[in-house]
Design a protein around this motif. Structure first.
Motif, short mmCIF file in Angstrom:
data_model
loop_
_atom_site.label_atom_id
_atom_site.label_comp_id
_atom_site.label_asym_id
_atom_site.label_seq_id
_atom_site.Cartn_x
_atom_site.Cartn_y
_atom_site.Cartn_z
N LYS A 171 0.84 -0.90 -0.05
CA LYS A 171 0.02 -0.04 -0.07
C LYS A 171 0.77 1.32 0.00
O LYS A 171 1.67 1.38 0.91
CB LYS A 171 -0.88 0.03 1.09
CG LYS A 171 -1.92 1.13 1.36
CD LYS A 171 -2.75 1.22 2.37
CE LYS A 171 -3.39 2.58 2.40
NZ LYS A 171 -4.52 2.53 3.74
N VAL A 172 0.83 1.90 -1.00
CA VAL A 172 1.57 3.15 -1.10
C VAL A 172 0.69 4.49 -1.28
O VAL A 172 -0.37 4.36 -1.45
CB VAL A 172 2.46 3.21 -2.62
CG1 VAL A 172 3.48 2.07 -2.42
CG2 VAL A 172 1.66 3.14 -3.77
N SER A 173 1.15 5.47 -0.49
CA SER A 173 0.68 6.99 -0.63
C SER A 173 1.75 7.82 -0.66
O SER A 173 2.65 7.96 -0.13
CB SER A 173 -0.25 6.98 0.50
OG SER A 173 0.48 6.88 1.82
N CYS A 174 1.21 8.96 -0.91
CA CYS A 174 1.75 10.40 -0.77
C CYS A 174 0.87 11.54 -0.78
O CYS A 174 -0.19 11.40 -1.53
CB CYS A 174 2.80 10.55 -1.99
SG CYS A 174 2.15 10.95 -3.58
N GLU A 175 1.34 12.66 -0.08
CA GLU A 175 0.36 13.71 0.18
C GLU A 175 1.44 14.90 0.03
O GLU A 175 2.36 15.12 0.80
CB GLU A 175 -0.14 13.84 1.45
CG GLU A 175 -1.04 15.03 1.60
CD GLU A 175 -1.65 15.02 3.28
OE1 GLU A 175 -2.33 16.19 3.36
OE2 GLU A 175 -1.46 14.00 4.00
N LEU A 176 1.07 15.66 -1.05
CA LEU A 176 1.94 16.94 -1.29
C LEU A 176 1.04 18.30 -1.10
O LEU A 176 -0.26 18.08 -1.65
CB LEU A 176 2.51 16.67 -2.88
CG LEU A 176 3.28 15.86 -3.02
CD1 LEU A 176 3.65 15.50 -4.36
CD2 LEU A 176 4.30 15.56 -2.21
N GLU A 177 1.74 19.08 -0.73
CA GLU A 177 0.74 20.38 -0.51
C GLU A 177 1.67 21.41 -0.93
O GLU A 177 2.88 21.90 -0.54
CB GLU A 177 0.27 20.60 1.10
CG GLU A 177 -0.67 21.75 1.30
CD GLU A 177 -1.20 21.93 2.69
OE1 GLU A 177 -1.08 23.08 3.33
OE2 GLU A 177 -1.90 20.89 3.10
N TYR A 178 0.87 22.58 -1.66
CA TYR A 178 1.72 23.53 -2.12
C TYR A 178 1.19 24.77 -1.89
O TYR A 178 0.00 24.85 -1.83
CB TYR A 178 2.19 23.67 -3.99
CG TYR A 178 2.86 22.31 -4.23
CD1 TYR A 178 4.07 22.53 -4.65
CD2 TYR A 178 2.07 21.23 -4.25
CE1 TYR A 178 4.84 21.51 -4.98
CE2 TYR A 178 3.22 20.13 -4.99
CZ TYR A 178 4.33 20.29 -4.98
OH TYR A 178 5.05 19.11 -5.59
N GLN A 179 1.70 25.74 -1.85
CA GLN A 179 1.28 27.31 -1.47
C GLN A 179 1.47 27.89 -3.10
O GLN A 179 2.46 28.01 -3.54
CB GLN A 179 2.19 27.96 -0.83
CG GLN A 179 1.96 29.51 -0.59
CD GLN A 179 0.36 29.71 -0.11
OE1 GLN A 179 0.14 29.28 0.76
NE2 GLN A 179 -0.12 30.80 -0.75
N LEU A 180 0.43 28.56 -3.56
CA LEU A 180 0.29 28.60 -4.84
C LEU A 180 0.15 30.57 -4.76
O LEU A 180 -0.66 31.12 -3.98
CB LEU A 180 -0.99 28.42 -5.63
CG LEU A 180 -1.03 27.01 -5.81
CD1 LEU A 180 -2.41 26.59 -6.41
CD2 LEU A 180 -0.04 26.45 -6.69
N LEU A 226 6.70 24.22 -1.88
CA LEU A 226 6.28 23.03 -1.26
C LEU A 226 6.23 23.12 -0.03
O LEU A 226 7.15 23.63 0.75
CB LEU A 226 7.13 21.85 -1.73
CG LEU A 226 6.87 20.47 -1.15
CD1 LEU A 226 5.60 20.10 -1.57
CD2 LEU A 226 8.05 19.56 -1.26
N GLN A 227 4.94 22.77 0.56
CA GLN A 227 4.77 22.99 2.21
C GLN A 227 4.61 21.68 2.96
O GLN A 227 5.13 21.86 4.01
CB GLN A 227 3.50 23.88 2.23
CG GLN A 227 3.29 25.22 1.76
CD GLN A 227 4.18 26.14 2.28
OE1 GLN A 227 4.46 26.15 3.31
NE2 GLN A 227 4.83 27.14 1.23
N LYS A 228 4.44 20.66 1.98
CA LYS A 228 4.20 19.47 2.89
C LYS A 228 4.41 18.34 2.00
O LYS A 228 3.95 18.19 0.74
CB LYS A 228 2.77 19.53 3.43
CG LYS A 228 2.68 17.90 4.29
CD LYS A 228 1.22 18.24 4.77
CE LYS A 228 0.74 16.78 5.42
NZ LYS A 228 -0.75 16.85 6.02
N SER A 229 5.13 17.10 2.42
CA SER A 229 5.39 15.95 1.70
C SER A 229 5.34 14.87 2.73
O SER A 229 6.23 14.66 3.46
CB SER A 229 6.88 16.01 0.91
OG SER A 229 7.12 14.99 0.20
#
Length: 283
Positions: free
Chosen positions: A4-13, A251-254
């Motif tokens: 089971k793989v996953s990723c969560e990325l959060e960016y400030q635009l 990039l704010q979160k990885s």
């Protein structure tokens, strides 16, 4: 094995931007996607497409507004691998090579094999056979290049890594590829989710093409070779980057994860392969 793989990325635009993501696993003869989900918040259209003859799956996202953008991917994937005795691996000369390997003999953006030909010959020219050459190169990188987080950037190449004697997994893979190609061994780049990688992150390795099979090497030795789930493959990171951005998002979160759903996992490592006189190919 089932992962089971996953990723969560959060960016400030701050301005309009376009993203090309390679987050989704690819389906191969030995890797099957049981289920997957890609979510974008706030919702925007996602354009999915394949390149490199179906080897890579990309998602293009265009944003027009400022604020936060979150991308989440989850998948359940079955993987298989092939273990081969070293005595069964052929020499595989370029004159007899399967055409599949030929494109991966040449220099590329981050793997300047033509520039490194003399260094490769000086260090590894005494080795005989494609697999022995690739093994020697991978072991030398592990022993002589320091793994230092944040020590390289998006423009860093195999030449830079050799000169600076430090890098991250991307750099280790590029140097391995460039050295192999310099000695006429076809080599390619692979981005993967990696089980037991600490800290969890996207990971990069390299493969060499011998006798119709792609054999896997990880000069960092940071994860078991049978715990890898393929995301993308190419000549180097230019073909298989996890994210290519046109614009100025930050990039704010990885958060990356790779979990094993099966029990009884026995890690296959470089040391265990050497002891058994074997090699591994991901299918």
């Amino acid at each position: 094995m089932n992962f089971k793989v996953s990723c969560e990325l959060e960016y400030q635009l701050n301005n309009p931007a376009t993203f090309l993501f390679a987050l989704r696993c690819i389906q191969t003869g030995g890797q099957t996607i049981q289920n997957e989900r890609l979510e974008v918040n706030p919702y925007v259209d996602v354009e999915d497409f394949h390149i490199m003859s179906g080897m890579n799956r990309f998602s293009r996202i265009r944003t027009m507004n400022s604020g936060n953008l979150s991308i989440t991917y989850q998948a359940e994937v079955d993987t298989t691998f092939r273990i081969v005795n070293l005595s069964d691996i052929p020499a595989d000369h370029a004159s007899e090579m399967n055409p599949e390997g030929i494109p991966f003999l040449f220099p590329s953006r981050y793997c300047q094999s033509d520039v490194l030909r003399q260094q490769a010959n000086d260090l590894f020219g005494h080795l005989q056979g494609s697999y022995d050459i690739a093994s020697g190169i991978s072991d030398w990188i592990y022993e002589n290049i320091s793994y230092v987080s944040g020590s390289s950037g998006e423009t860093s190449s195999a030449v830079d890594t050799l000169e600076q004697k430090e890098g991250v997994c991307r750099d280790f893979a590029h140097l391995g590829i460039a050295m192999c190609r310099a000695l006429n061994v076809p080599a390619r780049y692979a981005t993967v989710y990696a089980y037991q990688l600490d800290p969890p992150d996207f990971h990069a390795c390299f493969e060499v093409f011998i006798g119709g099979w792609w054999y896997f090497f990880d000069p960092t030795r940071l994860a078991p070779l049978n715990g890898l789930v393929r995301i993308a493959t190419g000549r180097d990171a230019a073909d298989a980057a996890v994210c290519t951005i046109f614009g100025d998002p930050m990039l704010q979160k990885s958060v990356i994860s790779c979990e094993l759903n099966d029990s009884g996992f026995v890690p296959i490592t470089r040391d265990s392969l050497v002891t058994a006189g074997q090699a591994i190919a991901l299918l």
